[in-house]
Enzyme design. Structure first.
Site, PDB file in Angstrom:
ATOM      1  N   ASN A 166      -5.831   2.697 -12.876  1.00 56.19           N
ATOM      2  CA  ASN A 166      -4.841   1.734 -12.406  1.00 56.19           C
ATOM      3  C   ASN A 166      -3.455   2.352 -12.524  1.00 56.19           C
ATOM      4  O   ASN A 166      -3.206   3.166 -13.403  1.00 56.19           O
ATOM      5  CB  ASN A 166      -4.920   0.476 -13.290  1.00 56.19           C
ATOM      6  CG  ASN A 166      -3.925  -0.596 -12.887  1.00 56.19           C
ATOM      7  OD1 ASN A 166      -3.820  -0.952 -11.708  1.00 56.19           O
ATOM      8  ND2 ASN A 166      -3.164  -1.111 -13.852  1.00 56.19           N
ATOM      9  N   GLU A 206     -11.642  -3.339 -20.890  1.00 55.46           N
ATOM     10  CA  GLU A 206     -11.790  -4.796 -20.857  1.00 55.46           C
ATOM     11  C   GLU A 206     -10.468  -5.552 -21.016  1.00 55.46           C
ATOM     12  O   GLU A 206     -10.359  -6.720 -20.658  1.00 55.46           O
ATOM     13  CB  GLU A 206     -12.788  -5.258 -21.924  1.00 55.46           C
ATOM     14  CG  GLU A 206     -14.256  -5.083 -21.540  1.00 55.46           C
ATOM     15  CD  GLU A 206     -14.764  -3.652 -21.563  1.00 55.46           C
ATOM     16  OE1 GLU A 206     -14.004  -2.737 -21.957  1.00 55.46           O
ATOM     17  OE2 GLU A 206     -15.922  -3.441 -21.152  1.00 55.46           O
ATOM     18  N   ASN A 220       1.413   3.066  -2.628  1.00 50.11           N
ATOM     19  CA  ASN A 220       0.672   4.005  -3.488  1.00 50.11           C
ATOM     20  C   ASN A 220      -0.537   4.574  -2.744  1.00 50.11           C
ATOM     21  O   ASN A 220      -0.851   5.749  -2.886  1.00 50.11           O
ATOM     22  CB  ASN A 220       0.251   3.329  -4.797  1.00 50.11           C
ATOM     23  CG  ASN A 220       1.381   3.309  -5.812  1.00 50.11           C
ATOM     24  OD1 ASN A 220       1.701   4.327  -6.417  1.00 50.11           O
ATOM     25  ND2 ASN A 220       2.011   2.152  -5.965  1.00 50.11           N
ATOM     26  N   HIS A 280       0.422   1.199 -13.273  1.00 52.53           N
ATOM     27  CA  HIS A 280       1.231   0.071 -13.753  1.00 52.53           C
ATOM     28  C   HIS A 280       2.704   0.500 -13.772  1.00 52.53           C
ATOM     29  O   HIS A 280       3.021   1.587 -14.261  1.00 52.53           O
ATOM     30  CB  HIS A 280       0.777  -0.355 -15.155  1.00 52.53           C
ATOM     31  CG  HIS A 280       1.543  -1.538 -15.640  1.00 52.53           C
ATOM     32  ND1 HIS A 280       1.283  -2.825 -15.194  1.00 52.53           N
ATOM     33  CD2 HIS A 280       2.601  -1.632 -16.475  1.00 52.53           C
ATOM     34  CE1 HIS A 280       2.144  -3.654 -15.750  1.00 52.53           C
ATOM     35  NE2 HIS A 280       2.954  -2.961 -16.531  1.00 52.53           N
ATOM     36  N   ARG A 308     -15.939 -17.807  -8.315  1.00 56.35           N
ATOM     37  CA  ARG A 308     -15.574 -16.464  -8.760  1.00 56.35           C
ATOM     38  C   ARG A 308     -16.805 -15.595  -9.044  1.00 56.35           C
ATOM     39  O   ARG A 308     -16.800 -14.392  -8.807  1.00 56.35           O
ATOM     40  CB  ARG A 308     -14.722 -16.601 -10.027  1.00 56.35           C
ATOM     41  CG  ARG A 308     -13.809 -15.456 -10.273  1.00 56.35           C
ATOM     42  CD  ARG A 308     -12.693 -15.437  -9.246  1.00 56.35           C
ATOM     43  NE  ARG A 308     -11.922 -14.213  -9.352  1.00 56.35           N
ATOM     44  CZ  ARG A 308     -10.829 -13.963  -8.653  1.00 56.35           C
ATOM     45  NH1 ARG A 308     -10.377 -14.834  -7.770  1.00 56.35           N
ATOM     46  NH2 ARG A 308     -10.192 -12.844  -8.827  1.00 56.35           N
ATOM     47  N   GLY A 328       0.782  -1.238   0.000  1.00 49.04           N
ATOM     48  CA  GLY A 328       0.000   0.000   0.000  1.00 49.04           C
ATOM     49  C   GLY A 328       0.807   1.277   0.000  1.00 49.04           C
ATOM     50  O   GLY A 328       0.339   2.302   0.498  1.00 49.04           O
ATOM     51  N   ALA A 367       8.199   7.905  -9.996  1.00 51.11           N
ATOM     52  CA  ALA A 367       7.083   7.946 -10.949  1.00 51.11           C
ATOM     53  C   ALA A 367       5.731   7.642 -10.295  1.00 51.11           C
ATOM     54  O   ALA A 367       4.852   8.492 -10.236  1.00 51.11           O
ATOM     55  CB  ALA A 367       7.348   6.999 -12.112  1.00 51.11           C
ATOM     56  N   GLU A 368       5.561   6.423  -9.765  1.00 43.90           N
ATOM     57  CA  GLU A 368       4.220   6.013  -9.298  1.00 43.90           C
ATOM     58  C   GLU A 368       3.634   6.956  -8.255  1.00 43.90           C
ATOM     59  O   GLU A 368       2.472   7.375  -8.365  1.00 43.90           O
ATOM     60  CB  GLU A 368       4.279   4.600  -8.701  1.00 43.90           C
ATOM     61  CG  GLU A 368       4.630   3.538  -9.707  1.00 43.90           C
ATOM     62  CD  GLU A 368       4.596   2.139  -9.104  1.00 43.90           C
ATOM     63  OE1 GLU A 368       3.671   1.814  -8.341  1.00 43.90           O
ATOM     64  OE2 GLU A 368       5.513   1.348  -9.402  1.00 43.90           O
ATOM     65  N   ASP A 384      -4.247  -3.808 -19.074  1.00 44.91           N
ATOM     66  CA  ASP A 384      -3.368  -2.637 -19.242  1.00 44.91           C
ATOM     67  C   ASP A 384      -3.555  -1.951 -20.598  1.00 44.91           C
ATOM     68  O   ASP A 384      -2.606  -1.374 -21.144  1.00 44.91           O
ATOM     69  CB  ASP A 384      -1.886  -3.027 -19.056  1.00 44.91           C
ATOM     70  CG  ASP A 384      -1.610  -3.667 -17.713  1.00 44.91           C
ATOM     71  OD1 ASP A 384      -2.254  -3.278 -16.722  1.00 44.91           O
ATOM     72  OD2 ASP A 384      -0.756  -4.570 -17.649  1.00 44.91           O
TER      73      ASP A 384
HETATM   74  C1  GAR Z   1       3.112  -1.110  -7.501  1.00 45.60           C
HETATM   75  O1  GAR Z   1       4.431  -1.093  -7.990  1.00 45.60           O
HETATM   76  C2  GAR Z   1       2.121  -1.101  -8.647  1.00 45.60           C
HETATM   77  O2  GAR Z   1       2.558  -0.349  -9.742  1.00 45.60           O
HETATM   78  C3  GAR Z   1       2.082  -2.565  -8.990  1.00 45.60           C
HETATM   79  O3  GAR Z   1       2.043  -3.217  -7.734  1.00 45.60           O
HETATM   80  C4  GAR Z   1       2.801  -2.430  -6.797  1.00 45.60           C
HETATM   81  C5  GAR Z   1       1.997  -2.231  -5.538  1.00 45.60           C
HETATM   82  O4  GAR Z   1       2.764  -1.614  -4.524  1.00 45.60           O
HETATM   83  N1  GAR Z   1       0.931  -2.886  -9.786  1.00 45.60           N
HETATM   84  C6  GAR Z   1       0.944  -3.756 -10.793  1.00 45.60           C
HETATM   85  O5  GAR Z   1       1.929  -4.402 -11.089  1.00 45.60           O
HETATM   86  C7  GAR Z   1      -0.365  -3.872 -11.562  1.00 45.60           C
HETATM   87  N2  GAR Z   1      -0.175  -4.588 -12.785  1.00 45.60           N
HETATM   88  P1  GAR Z   1       2.083  -0.908  -3.276  1.00 45.60           P
HETATM   89  O6  GAR Z   1       1.114  -1.908  -2.635  1.00 45.60           O
HETATM   90  O7  GAR Z   1       3.219  -0.598  -2.357  1.00 45.60           O
HETATM   91  O8  GAR Z   1       1.374   0.325  -3.753  1.00 45.60           O
END
Ligand code: GAR
Length: 209
Positions: free
Chosen positions: A108, A148, A14, A110, A66, A12, A180-181, A151
């Site tokens: 999302n 759908e 992000n 990525h 599911r 978590g 970046a993120e 990515d």
């Molecule tokens: C992040 O690096 C995010 O970009 C990636 O998972 C990580 C979660 O980290 N997401 C993907 O790969 C989606 N395809 P976090 O829980 O510390 O935010």
């Protein structure tokens, strides 16, 4: 005020960046209504509780199949009446019905420059392993709407990050997060919260201040 649900599966960081950005005013006109995880041990749930944000676990393991999980996930999400769903490291395939219902209202993050190193099988550290084994010199992160495909949705923001010869997947993952993120995800939320993001012909147009 834009009401947000944040979906998480792991640490978590992000989510933390989003909460910090709301606190310090980098994100305006938005609040987190709920944090949802498929994993009851996700540290992200603790981060939310520390901020007094409702934090719930909806795990596929608790359902017969599911279909039942997808149905209840959507029902619970709907009950919070959010305007935007933020996938912040959420490693669950989003049901088609939810994508249709929340068209251009799910984003999302990525950890690569889409369309490189994305799609089925590319998540978490696997993305950075792919980057290092191909030997590209620049990687980064992408914040995009969810459609759908995997990515494939309209791209909102991207930011490039240097790859170094000495990088391990873990070192590169951290740099991509820091440079970046944790920057583009809050920025994208702020743009959406302030009505500056439009999708036209499957492409994002950002309106200037
Ligand atoms: C992040 O690096 C995010 O970009 C990636 O998972 C990580 C979660 O980290 N997401 C993907 O790969 C989606 N395809 P976090 O829980 O510390 O935010």
């Amino acid at each position: 005020m834009l009401k947000i649900a944040v979906c998480v599966s792991g640490g978590g960081t992000n989510l933390q960046a989003i909460m910090d950005a709301i606190d310090n005013g980098t994100i305006t006109n938005a609040e987190i209504s709920v944090v949802i995880s498929n994993n009851r041990n996700a540290y992200a749930l603790e981060r939310a509780k520390n901020k007094n944000i409702p934090a719930i676990c909806i795990s596929p393991k608790d359902y017969v199949d599911r279909v039942a999980f997808n149905e209840d996930f959507l029902k619970q999400l709907d009950s919070y009446q959010v305007d935007l769903v933020v996938l912040a490291g959420f490693l669950v395939v989003i049901p088609q019905e939810m994508i249709a219902k929340y068209r251009n209202r799910i984003i999302n993050i990525h950890p690569s420059l889409i369309p490189s190193f994305c799609g089925t099988g590319y998540y978490g550290l696997k993305v950075h392993e792919g980057v290092l084994s191909r030997g590209v010199k620049v990687t980064g992160a992408t914040c995009h709407f969810v459609d759908e495909g995997t990515d494939t949705g309209p791209i909102i923001l991207q930011k490039a990050v240097e790859v170094k010869d000495t990088d391990t997947p873990e070192v590169l993952q951290r740099r991509v997060m820091e440079q970046a993120e944790w920057i583009i995800m809050p920025k994208a939320i702020d743009l959406i919260a302030n009505g500056r993001v439009k999708v036209v012909d499957n492409k994002v147009i950002i309106q200037e201040d």
